[in-house]
Design an enzyme around this catalytic site. Structure first.
Site, mmCIF file in Angstrom:
data_model
loop_
_atom_site.group_PDB
_atom_site.id
_atom_site.type_symbol
_atom_site.label_atom_id
_atom_site.label_comp_id
_atom_site.label_asym_id
_atom_site.label_seq_id
_atom_site.Cartn_x
_atom_site.Cartn_y
_atom_site.Cartn_z
ATOM 1 N N ARG A 1 -11.136 -36.678 -31.888
ATOM 2 C CA ARG A 1 -10.548 -35.771 -32.873
ATOM 3 C C ARG A 1 -10.426 -34.405 -32.215
ATOM 4 N NH1 ARG A 1 -14.624 -34.106 -36.091
ATOM 5 N NH2 ARG A 1 -14.362 -32.118 -35.103
ATOM 6 N N TYR B 1 10.857 -28.331 -49.643
ATOM 7 C CA TYR B 1 10.172 -29.589 -49.910
ATOM 8 C C TYR B 1 9.140 -29.356 -51.024
ATOM 9 C CZ TYR B 1 7.536 -33.844 -49.288
ATOM 10 O OH TYR B 1 6.901 -35.031 -49.512
ATOM 11 N N ASP C 1 10.851 -25.422 -41.112
ATOM 12 C CA ASP C 1 10.793 -26.862 -41.365
ATOM 13 C C ASP C 1 12.173 -27.409 -41.020
ATOM 14 O OD1 ASP C 1 10.875 -29.440 -42.399
ATOM 15 O OD2 ASP C 1 9.785 -28.941 -44.239
ATOM 16 N N LYS D 1 10.153 -38.830 -41.118
ATOM 17 C CA LYS D 1 11.571 -38.968 -41.468
ATOM 18 C C LYS D 1 12.392 -39.351 -40.227
ATOM 19 C CE LYS D 1 9.782 -37.688 -45.351
ATOM 20 N NZ LYS D 1 9.855 -36.331 -45.885
HETATM 21 C C1 LIG Z 1 8.860 -35.418 -46.208
HETATM 22 C C2 LIG Z 1 8.978 -33.988 -45.939
HETATM 23 C C3 LIG Z 1 7.835 -33.196 -45.747
HETATM 24 C C4 LIG Z 1 6.441 -33.763 -45.859
HETATM 25 O O1 LIG Z 1 6.203 -34.734 -44.848
HETATM 26 P P1 LIG Z 1 5.152 -35.947 -45.068
HETATM 27 O O2 LIG Z 1 5.167 -36.645 -43.743
HETATM 28 O O3 LIG Z 1 5.670 -36.781 -46.196
HETATM 29 O O4 LIG Z 1 3.835 -35.329 -45.371
HETATM 30 C C5 LIG Z 1 8.017 -31.860 -45.461
HETATM 31 N N1 LIG Z 1 9.242 -31.311 -45.374
HETATM 32 C C6 LIG Z 1 10.357 -32.042 -45.541
HETATM 33 C C7 LIG Z 1 11.700 -31.381 -45.430
HETATM 34 C C8 LIG Z 1 10.275 -33.400 -45.835
HETATM 35 O O5 LIG Z 1 11.380 -34.109 -46.030
#
Ligand SMILES: *Cc1c(COP(=O)(O)O)cnc(C)c1O
Length: 388
Positions: free
Chosen positions: A58, A110, A183, A208
């Protein structure tokens, strides 16, 4: 792990870099595919030192190394870190701030992260100000020199796909002494490299597009440079312990090898679907930055290359009922949350986000997969005909 072509890799196009995952060869057996490392602990030398540099799993698992190096190279950053999810990656950034720090974030982002920020983030003392992030003057008014420590952006932003001009926001953040984090889950490093536009940190929900097969939860952060703020962010990975499993890291690297092909196909189809839906009598609006008449198109064209991504939203005739009817009539588009996988998905965002959602009740979010474009359009045509 050896990377013999280390220097040349810098000159490679992203697709070559991804397909070869930097051309790394495992040193003992010469394997082209990396092994998975399951060990949680590492041997000390007789003198008590750790000559191989690793102490505990970790967060020093070598299974992360190759994917992190590919991501750092793709985004043009100094260092990348994998996390157990996109949320683990994003919150590691906010948890590097101190109580009283002022944070500027978008109203449209998000939803689970906005909820965490407004509930947990503020409880921990962050002063969060939400802005209309497609309006650069609104960001300029919100940012307070000396007090604002972080500007958070998401572009294009869930679920209305508004676009923020990253370079303009970076300029505002830099002058105020704030870090800029983006993001970039939806744009992916194939379409936008935020660091080139002045971002300090890039975040991906690797769940994603990066993984792309709806079978791994993962997150990533990429730092433009290893500064003091990044050292605090970095410390949050072993500190909080939100680390990725070795098998998931391995799967993520495998998924990433085809990122460029998947993003190109999804973007092509999404553009065709947006144009088609705009003319369909069952559809009263299309939200997609690739449409020349979309409000974010000019900024998107400046910072997105090779396409405008695979995410769009449509507004159906007949209000919320119409939207549910269309979602129910779709056959190829599966009714499910998430995005960026090989299969196309449809989701009614207002009902999943609940109160405070910026999604109108007639909005359906489409995550366009890599199926044949004509089949997806035929599916939408059939479904939209039920409300025209
Ligand atoms: C899905 C998503 C997140 C969060 O990611 P997880 O892997 O589900 O925790 C953050 N930002 C965007 C734009 C997303 O589509």
């Amino acid at each position: 792990m050896t990377t013999p072509e280390n220097k040349k890799a810098g000159e490679m196009k992203p697709g070559t870099l991804l397909a070869q995952a930097l051309g790394t060869i495992e040193p003992v057996y010469g394997e082209l595919v990396p092994p998975v490392h399951f060990a949680t602990t590492y041997e000390r030398a007789e003198d008590g030192s750790y000559p191989r540099g690793r102490v505990y799993g970790r967060d020093q698992n070598p299974s992360y190394d190759q994917a992190e190096q590919v991501l750092a190279r793709l985004e043009g950053g100094e260092e990348a870190l994998l996390f157990a999810s996109g949320m683990a990656a994003a919150t590691a950034v906010f948890l590097a701030l101190s109580p009283g720090d002022h944070v500027v974030a978008p109203k449209v982002m998000y939803w689970a992260l906005r909820k965490w920020l407004m509930e947990t983030g503020t409880r921990l003392g962050l002063k969060v100000e939400l802005v209309d992030a497609d309006d650069i003057d609104a960001i300029a008014r919100a940012v307070k020199p000396g007090r604002t420590k972080l500007v958070w952006l998401e572009t294009p932003a869930n679920p209305t796909w508004i676009v923020t001009d990253i370079a303009a926001a970076a300029d505002i953040a830099r002058k105020a002494g704030a870090a800029l984090a983006v993001d970039s889950t939806v744009a992916t490093p194939i379409l936008t490299r935020p660091i080139e536009h002045g971002a300090d940190i890039v975040m991906h929900a690797a769940t994603k597009y990066l993984n792309g097969h709806s079978d791994v939860l993962a997150g990533a952060l990429i730092a433009a440079r290893k500064d003091e703020f990044w050292a605090r962010v970095r410390g949050n990975r072993p500190g909080i312990g939100g680390i990725l499993g070795p098998m998931e890291a391995w799967l993520l690297l495998r998924g990433m090898r085809t990122l460029h092909l998947r993003v190109a196909q999804a973007s092509r189809s999404a553009a065709a679907i947006a144009a088609f839906c705009q003319t369909h009598a069952g559809c009263i609006g299309v939200l997609y930055p690739g449409l020349p008449n979309s409000p974010g198109h000019a900024a998107a064209a400046r910072q997105m290359q090779g396409g405008f991504g695979g995410m769009l939203s449509i507004r159906t005739k007949g209000g919320e009922q119409g939207a549910f009817k269309v979602a129910a009539a779709l056959q190829l588009f599966k009714r499910a949350t998430s995005l960026g996988g090989v299969e196309s998905l449809v989701e009614h965002r207002a009902s999943i986000e609940g109160a405070g959602s910026p999604a109108p009740p007639d909005l359906l979010r489409l995550s366009v997969g890599i199926e044949e474009t004509d089949d997806l359009i035929a599916d939408l045509d059939r479904a939209l005909n039920t409300v025209r």
